[in-house]
Write an enzyme that holds these catalytic residues in place. Sequence first.
Site, PDB file in Angstrom:
ATOM      1  N   ASN A  10       0.867  -1.177   0.000  1.00 31.22           N
ATOM      2  CA  ASN A  10       0.000   0.000   0.000  1.00 31.22           C
ATOM      3  C   ASN A  10       0.907   1.232   0.000  1.00 31.22           C
ATOM      4  OD1 ASN A  10      -1.828   2.020   0.455  1.00 31.22           O
ATOM      5  ND2 ASN A  10      -2.397   1.365   2.535  1.00 31.22           N
ATOM      6  N   LYS A  44       0.125   4.232  -0.319  1.00 28.14           N
ATOM      7  CA  LYS A  44      -0.521   5.426   0.244  1.00 28.14           C
ATOM      8  C   LYS A  44      -0.269   6.640  -0.670  1.00 28.14           C
ATOM      9  CE  LYS A  44      -0.278   3.290   4.720  1.00 28.14           C
ATOM     10  NZ  LYS A  44      -0.182   3.417   6.146  1.00 28.14           N
ATOM     11  N   HIS A  89      -9.716   1.207   4.746  1.00 34.73           N
ATOM     12  CA  HIS A  89      -8.435   1.437   5.420  1.00 34.73           C
ATOM     13  C   HIS A  89      -8.652   2.426   6.570  1.00 34.73           C
ATOM     14  CE1 HIS A  89      -4.359   2.666   6.286  1.00 34.73           C
ATOM     15  NE2 HIS A  89      -3.966   1.544   5.696  1.00 34.73           N
ATOM     16  N   GLU A 148      -7.019   4.836   7.620  1.00 36.76           N
ATOM     17  CA  GLU A 148      -6.789   6.248   7.282  1.00 36.76           C
ATOM     18  C   GLU A 148      -8.013   6.837   6.593  1.00 36.76           C
ATOM     19  OE1 GLU A 148      -3.046   5.657   5.284  1.00 36.76           O
ATOM     20  OE2 GLU A 148      -2.151   5.120   7.202  1.00 36.76           O
ATOM     21  N   GLU A 167      -5.587  -4.718  10.453  1.00 35.41           N
ATOM     22  CA  GLU A 167      -4.535  -3.730  10.694  1.00 35.41           C
ATOM     23  C   GLU A 167      -4.840  -2.963  11.977  1.00 35.41           C
ATOM     24  OE1 GLU A 167      -2.533  -2.524   6.729  1.00 35.41           O
ATOM     25  OE2 GLU A 167      -4.381  -1.388   6.902  1.00 35.41           O
ATOM     26  N   GLY A 182       2.383   2.324  10.689  1.00 34.22           N
ATOM     27  CA  GLY A 182       3.367   3.393  10.532  1.00 34.22           C
ATOM     28  C   GLY A 182       4.075   3.776  11.814  1.00 34.22           C
ATOM     29  N   SER A 222       3.222  -2.053  10.263  1.00 32.79           N
ATOM     30  CA  SER A 222       4.674  -2.134  10.452  1.00 32.79           C
ATOM     31  C   SER A 222       5.259  -3.506  10.099  1.00 32.79           C
ATOM     32  CB  SER A 222       5.049  -1.735  11.882  1.00 32.79           C
ATOM     33  OG  SER A 222       4.660  -0.394  12.129  1.00 32.79           O
TER      34      SER A 222
HETATM   35  P1  PGA Z   1       2.684   0.359   7.597  1.00 23.76           P
HETATM   36  O1  PGA Z   1       1.233   0.580   6.941  1.00 23.76           O
HETATM   37  O2  PGA Z   1       3.216  -0.951   7.051  1.00 23.76           O
HETATM   38  O3  PGA Z   1       3.494   1.533   7.172  1.00 23.76           O
HETATM   39  O4  PGA Z   1       2.487   0.280   9.071  1.00 23.76           O
HETATM   40  C1  PGA Z   1       0.337  -0.486   6.747  1.00 23.76           C
HETATM   41  C2  PGA Z   1      -0.955   0.014   6.151  1.00 23.76           C
HETATM   42  O5  PGA Z   1      -1.452   1.064   6.570  1.00 23.76           O
HETATM   43  O6  PGA Z   1      -1.523  -0.620   5.245  1.00 23.76           O
END
Ligand code: PGA
Length: 263
Positions: free
Chosen positions: A13, A15, A106, A108, A178, A184, A222
């Site tokens: 992803n 983003k 997601h 976000e 997640e 992140g 992560s």
């Molecule tokens: P990350 O993000 O691996 O940077 O923690 C995962 C995601 O939001 O899909």
Amino acid sequence: MSGSAITPWVVGNWKMNPMQADAQKLIQELKQRLADQHISKERCRIGIAPISIALLSVQQQLADASVEVMTVAQDVSRIAGTGAYTGEVSANLLKDSQIDYVLIGHSERREIFADNAQVVAEKVKNALAAGLHIIYCVGESLEQREKGQAEVVVLQQICDIAAVVNADQWHNITVAYEPIWAIGTGKTASPEDAQNMHAKIREGLSQITPAGARMAILYGGSVKPENAVELAACPDINGALVGGASLNAESFYQIAHAFAQTK
Ligand code: PGA
């Protein structure tokens, strides 16, 4: 019920990243890595979710990869079809451009763009009707986890879409767990905690649909080469949704390799 015979998925992803030149370089490096050391699609399905304006160019660049790499949209409109909806891209328009996969829900999107349960359900309904395969994201916040609500929150997010998914559409859904506090942040759920939640999700799905036993449930938050092997060893973790580490071709490759090896 163990899902260890399920083909894992590892999806990057991206983003709101990266700039065009870096994206091209990243794809070239990934293709080269896959050409050097093949990962068959039976052992691990690999996907990339770029920014929406890059979907078609990324798909084109991936067309001659040595193994199929899925191009995945990061989101879709809650409105179907075509029409006067400035700024929106519908599931039908994605499908029309041969984009067959989409992330929905997601955290976000849920947190920053107010994708509530109803909006998410509308997106899922339209995406399935257009013939897209969905990676449906679920996950609890730190506060919810600390209050002991993680399981209830995640299972509710599964239930939120159950009413709009027809019995024969569940095989078009992959779930990504997640935990928001792990995204992140460098903090990963322990393999044990992640496995426990994945087992609960599978149990919940299996109560809704017989397809539940066979659905891939990805872990996200992560994920990096350093923790991928341990996560991949968990029976109900069938792949990863990778943010930060997917912006480095070698790291992303290593994560896919870890899942391909363990399954
Ligand atoms: P990350 O993000 O691996 O940077 O923690 C995962 C995601 O939001 O899909």
